[in-house]
Design a protein around this motif. Structure first.
Motif, short mmCIF file in Angstrom:
data_model
loop_
_atom_site.label_atom_id
_atom_site.label_comp_id
_atom_site.label_asym_id
_atom_site.label_seq_id
_atom_site.Cartn_x
_atom_site.Cartn_y
_atom_site.Cartn_z
N LEU A 20 0.85 -1.19 0.00
CA LEU A 20 0.00 0.00 0.00
C LEU A 20 0.88 1.24 0.00
O LEU A 20 1.95 1.26 0.60
N SER A 21 0.39 2.26 -0.67
CA SER A 21 1.05 3.55 -0.68
C SER A 21 0.09 4.62 -0.19
O SER A 21 -1.13 4.50 -0.39
N CYS A 22 0.62 5.64 0.41
CA CYS A 22 -0.18 6.78 0.85
C CYS A 22 0.58 8.03 0.45
O CYS A 22 1.64 8.33 1.02
N ALA A 23 0.05 8.72 -0.54
CA ALA A 23 0.68 9.94 -1.04
C ALA A 23 0.12 11.15 -0.30
O ALA A 23 -1.10 11.31 -0.20
N ALA A 24 1.01 11.97 0.19
CA ALA A 24 0.61 13.14 0.96
C ALA A 24 0.89 14.41 0.19
O ALA A 24 1.87 14.51 -0.55
N SER A 25 0.04 15.39 0.38
CA SER A 25 0.26 16.71 -0.21
C SER A 25 -0.22 17.76 0.78
O SER A 25 -0.98 17.46 1.71
N GLY A 26 0.25 18.96 0.58
CA GLY A 26 -0.14 20.03 1.50
C GLY A 26 1.07 20.50 2.27
O GLY A 26 2.06 20.91 1.69
#
Length: 124
Positions: A20-26
């Motif tokens: 699983l991947s979790c891409a973060a932005s902000g």
């Protein structure tokens, strides 16, 4: 604000693997501790794994210890959950979460931001 988007879920046979991947932005990703949680149908959300802002500290639920590995790439603003030797009881929606601290751990209430989740289904 931090936006989190999970991916990589799917259908896998027992004994198989998924990442699983979790891409973060902000905001600055490296300022946040990250965690993975899961929720199976009819059950409460449960802690799976956590990682500190630097990646130097990790912590796992007993049910996944030795099978799952959490990691992060701050340059790619992404956190991963490598899941091996999957079992039927790993079937759940998996969520990533970000906490505004160098370390948060297993307490879901201390995480500030959550993704929408990705479904993992393990079949026999």
């Amino acid at each position: 604000q931090v936006q989190l988007v999970e991916s990589g879920g799917g259908l896998v046979q027992a004994g198989g693997s998924l990442r699983l991947s979790c891409a973060a932005s902000g905001r600055t990703f490296s300022n946040y501790a990250m965690g993975w949680f899961r929720q199976a149908p009819g059950k409460d959300r449960e802690f799976v794994a956590a990682i500190s802002w630097s990646g130097g500290m990790t912590y796992y639920a007993d049910s996944v210890k030795g099978r799952f590995t959490i990691s992060r790439d701050n340059a790619k603003t992404t956190v991963y959950l490598q899941m091996n030797s999957l079992k039927l009881e790993d079937t759940a929606v998996y969520y990533c979460a970000a906490g505004s601290s160098s370390w948060v751990g297993r307490a879901s209430t201390l995480y500030d931001y959550w993704g929408l989740g990705t479904q993992v289904t393990v079949s026999s």
